[in-house]
Write a protein that holds these residues in place. Structure first.
Motif, PDB file in Angstrom:
ATOM      1  N   ALA A 113       4.772  11.310  -0.660  1.00 12.67           N
ATOM      2  CA  ALA A 113       5.538  11.831  -1.798  1.00 12.67           C
ATOM      3  C   ALA A 113       6.258  13.120  -1.424  1.00 12.67           C
ATOM      4  N   ILE A 114       5.619  13.948  -0.608  1.00  9.38           N
ATOM      5  CA  ILE A 114       6.239  15.197  -0.150  1.00  9.38           C
ATOM      6  C   ILE A 114       7.297  14.911   0.901  1.00  9.38           C
ATOM      7  N   THR A 115       6.975  14.049   1.853  1.00  8.86           N
ATOM      8  CA  THR A 115       7.904  13.729   2.934  1.00  8.86           C
ATOM      9  C   THR A 115       9.183  13.089   2.418  1.00  8.86           C
ATOM     10  N   LEU A 116       9.056  12.195   1.447  1.00 14.54           N
ATOM     11  CA  LEU A 116      10.220  11.467   0.929  1.00 14.54           C
ATOM     12  C   LEU A 116      11.061  12.298  -0.026  1.00 14.54           C
ATOM     13  N   GLY A 117      10.461  13.287  -0.672  1.00 17.20           N
ATOM     14  CA  GLY A 117      11.214  14.123  -1.601  1.00 17.20           C
ATOM     15  C   GLY A 117      11.807  13.310  -2.737  1.00 17.20           C
ATOM     16  N   ARG A 118      13.095  13.503  -3.001  1.00 17.33           N
ATOM     17  CA  ARG A 118      13.744  12.823  -4.125  1.00 17.33           C
ATOM     18  C   ARG A 118      14.016  11.344  -3.839  1.00 17.33           C
ATOM     19  N   ALA A 119      13.740  10.901  -2.626  1.00 19.65           N
ATOM     20  CA  ALA A 119      13.903   9.475  -2.299  1.00 19.65           C
ATOM     21  C   ALA A 119      12.647   8.680  -2.627  1.00 19.65           C
ATOM     22  N   ASP A 120      11.634   9.338  -3.175  1.00 12.04           N
ATOM     23  CA  ASP A 120      10.342   8.696  -3.371  1.00 12.04           C
ATOM     24  C   ASP A 120      10.409   7.429  -4.226  1.00 12.04           C
ATOM     25  N   VAL A 121      11.066   7.501  -5.365  1.00 18.30           N
ATOM     26  CA  VAL A 121      11.120   6.340  -6.266  1.00 18.30           C
ATOM     27  C   VAL A 121      11.858   5.174  -5.608  1.00 18.30           C
ATOM     28  N   VAL A 150       0.834  -1.206   0.000  1.00 19.60           N
ATOM     29  CA  VAL A 150       0.000   0.000   0.000  1.00 19.60           C
ATOM     30  C   VAL A 150       0.870   1.258   0.000  1.00 19.60           C
ATOM     31  N   LEU A 151       1.940   1.246   0.800  1.00 13.45           N
ATOM     32  CA  LEU A 151       2.862   2.385   0.798  1.00 13.45           C
ATOM     33  C   LEU A 151       3.424   2.625  -0.599  1.00 13.45           C
ATOM     34  N   ALA A 152       3.739   1.549  -1.309  1.00 12.63           N
ATOM     35  CA  ALA A 152       4.292   1.678  -2.661  1.00 12.63           C
ATOM     36  C   ALA A 152       3.286   2.311  -3.602  1.00 12.63           C
ATOM     37  N   TYR A 153       2.093   1.712  -3.710  1.00 13.23           N
ATOM     38  CA  TYR A 153       1.162   2.220  -4.727  1.00 13.23           C
ATOM     39  C   TYR A 153       0.520   3.548  -4.332  1.00 13.23           C
ATOM     40  N   ASP A 154       0.326   3.787  -3.028  1.00 13.16           N
ATOM     41  CA  ASP A 154      -0.293   5.067  -2.679  1.00 13.16           C
ATOM     42  C   ASP A 154       0.713   6.216  -2.717  1.00 13.16           C
ATOM     43  N   THR A 155       1.989   5.909  -2.600  1.00  9.45           N
ATOM     44  CA  THR A 155       2.999   6.944  -2.832  1.00  9.45           C
ATOM     45  C   THR A 155       3.033   7.309  -4.311  1.00  9.45           C
ATOM     46  N   GLU A 156       2.899   6.305  -5.181  1.00  7.03           N
ATOM     47  CA  GLU A 156       2.774   6.596  -6.617  1.00  7.03           C
ATOM     48  C   GLU A 156       1.591   7.525  -6.862  1.00  7.03           C
ATOM     49  N   TYR A 157       0.486   7.232  -6.191  1.00  6.70           N
ATOM     50  CA  TYR A 157      -0.726   8.061  -6.315  1.00  6.70           C
ATOM     51  C   TYR A 157      -0.453   9.479  -5.821  1.00  6.70           C
ATOM     52  N   ALA A 158       0.240   9.593  -4.687  1.00  2.59           N
ATOM     53  CA  ALA A 158       0.549  10.911  -4.116  1.00  2.59           C
ATOM     54  C   ALA A 158       1.507  11.697  -5.003  1.00  2.59           C
ATOM     55  N   MET A 159       2.362  11.001  -5.738  1.00  2.00           N
ATOM     56  CA  MET A 159       3.301  11.671  -6.634  1.00  2.00           C
ATOM     57  C   MET A 159       2.566  12.412  -7.761  1.00  2.00           C
ATOM     58  N   VAL A 160       1.368  11.926  -8.103  1.00  2.00           N
ATOM     59  CA  VAL A 160       0.568  12.577  -9.145  1.00  2.00           C
ATOM     60  C   VAL A 160       0.170  13.990  -8.715  1.00  2.00           C
ATOM     61  N   ASP A 161      -0.196  14.132  -7.438  1.00  5.03           N
ATOM     62  CA  ASP A 161      -0.731  15.405  -6.933  1.00  5.03           C
ATOM     63  C   ASP A 161       0.277  16.200  -6.107  1.00  5.03           C
ATOM     64  N   ARG A 162       1.561  15.862  -6.185  1.00  7.76           N
ATOM     65  CA  ARG A 162       2.541  16.475  -5.294  1.00  7.76           C
ATOM     66  C   ARG A 162       2.518  18.016  -5.367  1.00  7.76           C
ATOM     67  N   ASP A 163       2.501  18.562  -6.556  1.00 10.21           N
ATOM     68  CA  ASP A 163       2.536  20.020  -6.691  1.00 10.21           C
ATOM     69  C   ASP A 163       1.316  20.677  -6.057  1.00 10.21           C
ATOM     70  N   ASP A 164       0.137  20.105  -6.306  1.00  5.32           N
ATOM     71  CA  ASP A 164      -1.089  20.651  -5.720  1.00  5.32           C
ATOM     72  C   ASP A 164      -1.078  20.496  -4.206  1.00  5.32           C
ATOM     73  N   ASP A 165      -0.628  19.347  -3.708  1.00  6.39           N
ATOM     74  CA  ASP A 165      -0.610  19.101  -2.266  1.00  6.39           C
ATOM     75  C   ASP A 165       0.361  20.040  -1.556  1.00  6.39           C
ATOM     76  N   LEU A 166       1.491  20.332  -2.162  1.00  2.83           N
ATOM     77  CA  LEU A 166       2.436  21.287  -1.586  1.00  2.83           C
ATOM     78  C   LEU A 166       1.799  22.667  -1.468  1.00  2.83           C
ATOM     79  N   ARG A 167       1.048  23.044  -2.476  1.00  2.00           N
ATOM     80  CA  ARG A 167       0.438  24.374  -2.501  1.00  2.00           C
ATOM     81  C   ARG A 167      -0.638  24.538  -1.434  1.00  2.00           C
ATOM     82  N   ILE A 168      -1.404  23.472  -1.163  1.00  2.00           N
ATOM     83  CA  ILE A 168      -2.505  23.587  -0.204  1.00  2.00           C
ATOM     84  C   ILE A 168      -2.138  23.090   1.192  1.00  2.00           C
TER      85      ILE A 168
END
Length: 287
Positions: free
Chosen positions: A201-209, A177-195
């Protein structure tokens, strides 16, 4: 005509046209049923857990959309959800979610006391997840528990208890679940950072992949360790190899962090879960 339009709104609310979401819950739950029963668990439990999984995931969508309605307005992918757009009211969504949850509970009542007792814990975790995104830096971990709770429920329904094995499988599934939902969170990273939303995806930064791939590896390692003790090694190896090949494909999709690639990887994950489930079924059938 108006009633048909209203029905479509409720179907949109529960993501009727996107079955990948409830299939992500279904395959590990059914796998756990087979493992708990050491083979086919019987039609009664198969129907109960299949319908119950669909109903509870649908109820979860209702609660999630109510909880996130103010955030979702600022995310292009979610701005037109029925509650967010105002097409359905908060009251209508919550009432519909409550009806779905009660139907799921009615199914649980046909099992045993242990499963009924554990269903309350499952409900509590499902209700907690939508609000975890406000306070927890890795809310995907909370979702991991919620999306994996069909595993102890399955053992409770089959064995009237939840052994250590169930929690080991839950831990393994949590990594998936952590794997696939992080992929999902990577889709909205820019919007999530803004709001100001908190996501893995935000917490892991460049270590996400790298972390996503490690989580796939942990999931497959834990589940293969359990399965190798219970069925023919060749069957387990074949299923895990096929699932691992899919995980490698996901790496190719997400390594450049494009929205399209990450979303495609997320949507394809139910096939990875199905592969493991098919291996479990085949393993017990050929044992």
């Amino acid at each position: 005509m108006a009633s048909a339009s209203r029905v479509r709104l409720y179907l949109d609310l529960i993501r009727w046209d996107r079955p990948a979401g409830w299939l992500l819950l279904l395959w590990p739950t059914l796998s756990a049923l087979w493992i708990a029963a050491s083979g086919f668990p019987g039609w009664h439990l198969l129907v109960v857990f299949t319908l119950g999984t669909f109903l509870m995931r649908s109820a979860g969508c209702c609660v999630n959309d109510v909880a996130d309605r103010e955030f979702d307005k600022h995310v292009k992918r979610t701005a037109q959800r029925p509650v967010t757009s105002g097409a359905l009211s908060v009251r209508q969504a919550l009432l519909f979610g409550a009806v779905l949850a009660l139907l799921a509970f009615a199914l649980v009542l046909t099992t045993n006391a242990a499963a009924i007792a554990w269903s309350f814990a499952a409900l509590a975790i499902s209700l907690a997840y939508p609000y975890a995104k406000r306070y927890v830096s890795m809310p995907q971990a909370v979702l991991g528990v919620a999306f994996s709770f069909g595993i102890p429920m399955a053992f409770a329904a089959v064995q009237s208890r939840v052994p250590l094995l169930a929690w080991v499988l839950l831990l393994g599934n949590l990594f998936w679940v952590l794997a696939y939902d992080t992929e999902y969170a990577m889709v909205d990273r820019d919007d999530d950072l803004r709001i100001g939303m908190k996501t893995s995806a935000i917490t892991l930064g460049r270590a996400d992949v790298a972390v996503v791939m490690c989580c796939y590896g942990a999931y497959l390692a834990i589940w293969s360790g359990v399965l190798l003790q219970r069925m023919a090694p060749a069957v387990v190896a074949g299923a895990i190899a096929l699932a691992g090949a899919q995980a490698a494909w996901h790496f190719a999709l997400i390594r450049d962090r494009s929205r399209e690639g990450c979303f495609k990887a997320f949507r394809l994950n139910h096939w990875l879960g199905f592969t493991v489930f098919a291996g479990v079924v085949a393993g017990y059938a050929l044992r």
